[in-house]
Design an enzyme around this catalytic site. Sequence first.
Site, PDB file in Angstrom:
ATOM      1  N   HIS A 149     -20.971  47.094  15.594  1.00  0.00           N
ATOM      2  CA  HIS A 149     -20.141  48.294  15.704  1.00  0.00           C
ATOM      3  C   HIS A 149     -20.895  49.434  16.376  1.00  0.00           C
ATOM      4  O   HIS A 149     -22.072  49.673  16.087  1.00  0.00           O
ATOM      5  CB  HIS A 149     -19.665  48.743  14.326  1.00  0.00           C
ATOM      6  CG  HIS A 149     -18.571  47.896  13.764  1.00  0.00           C
ATOM      7  ND1 HIS A 149     -17.260  48.005  14.183  1.00  0.00           N
ATOM      8  CD2 HIS A 149     -18.585  46.916  12.834  1.00  0.00           C
ATOM      9  CE1 HIS A 149     -16.513  47.139  13.519  1.00  0.00           C
ATOM     10  NE2 HIS A 149     -17.293  46.458  12.704  1.00  0.00           N
ATOM     11  N   ALA A 196     -36.965  32.365   5.613  1.00  0.00           N
ATOM     12  CA  ALA A 196     -35.794  32.649   4.776  1.00  0.00           C
ATOM     13  C   ALA A 196     -35.618  34.142   4.575  1.00  0.00           C
ATOM     14  O   ALA A 196     -36.585  34.877   4.318  1.00  0.00           O
ATOM     15  CB  ALA A 196     -35.955  31.953   3.424  1.00  0.00           C
ATOM     16  N   LYS A 216     -40.500  39.875  12.223  1.00  0.00           N
ATOM     17  CA  LYS A 216     -41.664  40.048  13.091  1.00  0.00           C
ATOM     18  C   LYS A 216     -42.394  38.717  13.219  1.00  0.00           C
ATOM     19  O   LYS A 216     -42.468  37.941  12.269  1.00  0.00           O
ATOM     20  CB  LYS A 216     -42.615  41.095  12.511  1.00  0.00           C
ATOM     21  CG  LYS A 216     -42.045  42.506  12.500  1.00  0.00           C
ATOM     22  CD  LYS A 216     -43.079  43.496  11.997  1.00  0.00           C
ATOM     23  CE  LYS A 216     -42.528  44.920  12.017  1.00  0.00           C
ATOM     24  NZ  LYS A 216     -43.546  45.901  11.539  1.00  0.00           N
TER      25      LYS A 216
END
Length: 230
Positions: A149, A196, A216
């Site tokens: 958005h 995860a 990262k």
Amino acid sequence: MNSRIFFLNWKRLQESLLTNLLRNIPTKAVGSNIRNLLYRTIFAHIGSSVYIEDGVKFINTSCIEVGNGVYILQGVSINATGDPNNRVYLGNKVTLEHGVDIRALKDTCIYIDEGTFIGPYVCLAGPGNIKIGKRCLIAAHIGIFANNHIFDDPTQDIEDQGVTRQGIKIEDNCWLGHGVTVLDGVTIGKGSVIGAGAVVTKDIPPFSVAVGVPAKVIKSRQEKEVLNLN
């Protein structure tokens, strides 16, 4: 024009009747074979040895292509609704586990290449294009969202400012761990591993291991030394 509208309405009615009837036939009662046979009349393409369990929902089947040896399990939803330019492609030997939700919204291509596994309750959504390469492992509860958005103008409602649709590319042989989120505009390079719970907001180089929010790179799979996180 009237004949074209009649034809399109007839095709939608045919699809609705057939998909609603066939998806409720239990798989154990040769339901998969019946679906495989009759869906050929309304899909863009269905290959050989396709396994489709009961409880699978398809919308706008004329824009959906399914390769050979594909597995589609209970609760999967593939929605290519509303746009003749949409395309959902499942390559040979792709597996869609329970509850996978695929949405190609407007002028969108969602392409899943050969041998890729999509785990339970994964969501892939346009309107940006999504391409997942060969032999990828996409774990459960992952969100791959090729839209974002726009909210630059505080005087307007966010829903009135539109969305970006840069698209997402996940190259061959990647592994995304449980609960990963991939945002619009990202490319994940070949052979990368995403830990995860990570949120991928920027491109990941090939053969990287990336973790965290935002994700990262912590090391390269081609090098033993750990990279500087700063």
